[in-house]
Design an enzyme around this catalytic site. Sequence first.
Site, mmCIF file in Angstrom:
data_model
loop_
_atom_site.group_PDB
_atom_site.id
_atom_site.type_symbol
_atom_site.label_atom_id
_atom_site.label_comp_id
_atom_site.label_asym_id
_atom_site.label_seq_id
_atom_site.Cartn_x
_atom_site.Cartn_y
_atom_site.Cartn_z
ATOM 1 N N TRP A 99 0.658 -0.816 0.258
ATOM 2 C CA TRP A 99 -0.186 0.140 0.042
ATOM 3 C C TRP A 99 0.963 1.282 0.103
ATOM 4 C CZ3 TRP A 99 -4.464 -1.813 -1.597
ATOM 5 C CH2 TRP A 99 -4.572 -2.928 -1.495
ATOM 6 N N ASP A 166 -1.492 6.761 6.207
ATOM 7 C CA ASP A 166 -2.706 5.758 6.322
ATOM 8 C C ASP A 166 -2.338 5.401 7.445
ATOM 9 O OD1 ASP A 166 -4.260 3.991 5.106
ATOM 10 O OD2 ASP A 166 -3.139 3.250 3.727
ATOM 11 N N LYS A 190 -11.262 -2.127 9.504
ATOM 12 C CA LYS A 190 -10.234 -2.731 9.888
ATOM 13 C C LYS A 190 -10.615 -2.690 11.524
ATOM 14 C CE LYS A 190 -7.881 -3.064 5.512
ATOM 15 N NZ LYS A 190 -7.588 -4.755 5.179
#
Length: 355
Positions: A99, A166, A190
């Site tokens: 990511w 992030d 999440k």
Amino acid sequence: MKKYNFNAGPSMLPREVIENTAKQILDFNGSGLSLMEISHRAKDFQPVVDEAVALIKELLQIPEGYAVIFLGGGASLQFCQVPCNFLIKKAAYLNTGTWAKKAMKEAKHFGEVVEVASSADANYTFIPKGWTCPTDVDYLHITTNNTIFGTEIRKDLDVPVPMIADMSSDIFSRPVDVSKYDCIYGGAQKNLAMAGVTLIILKEDKLGKAPREIPTMLDYRTHVEKGSMFNTPPVVPIYSALETLRWLKKNGGVEEMDKRAHQRADMLYAEIDRNKLFRGTVKEEDRSLMNICFVMNDEYKDLEKPFLEFATARGMVGIKGHRSVGGFRASCYNAQTLEGVGALVKAMQDFEKEH
């Protein structure tokens, strides 16, 4: 048979969050309408957004001068939207996984990108150390937790420039010094809510500085000014986020979540290190508390599929590792229980006895 959800995302939510959201889907606040069909501008829905924002600011102790907004598009959209709004000339990125690499790729559309360090050559099995952050960059971007490879930066770094993070997969699992960041963002699926909404925390006086004309929908100011209501927001995911935030506050906030995260991870890593069949995949000091990755020791590699079948028969869901790593991955987000981790540990112990 009881199921234990270790999916990496979308992941498990507290049962009361699911049940309370389900009730509102059937009848929102006694209105006779479903949460799925009400107007986002209905008088009953604005308080949902207001309370959610207030709880986020309270739980993370967000200082004055920051805005909290909800958008769609996931973290993947933020890989583009962040540099569009914050990159003036040059930005630094720490490459710690898939990511982070994707975020870096998108930033290159908007200016110069400096990779300060990377662990790609070692398949991202550690967080790089000893690197220096340039002082002439607009920001340093980090990915705090790496869901695929199982590494985590579980503290706020000390660097001479503002940070952007992030935090998709570990936000609300520990205290954060928000003042060190110009922006924190994360997909909700999440630790916060069902999939479909993205949380963004923004330092307001850093907006509007970019030397480019920003399309309306990509300009953070659009959404700050309209309180996330410029266009139709993801109503149901925002409501499920509110229920999760209520649950977080009731259960001791991020300090308690941090304690529970260590308890779960300590239990599972202890078994990985003890059990002769398994081994961890990342350096011990960089092990994630959220996504615990492990594989079979080389001499027992042929037992990988049998163990997956064995654990699945015991009620374990979602423990197959990502293809980039293989083996197994047990995601232990805030809603995961010690009971669930204990059930996985017991499965590992029983499988060891059989083999």
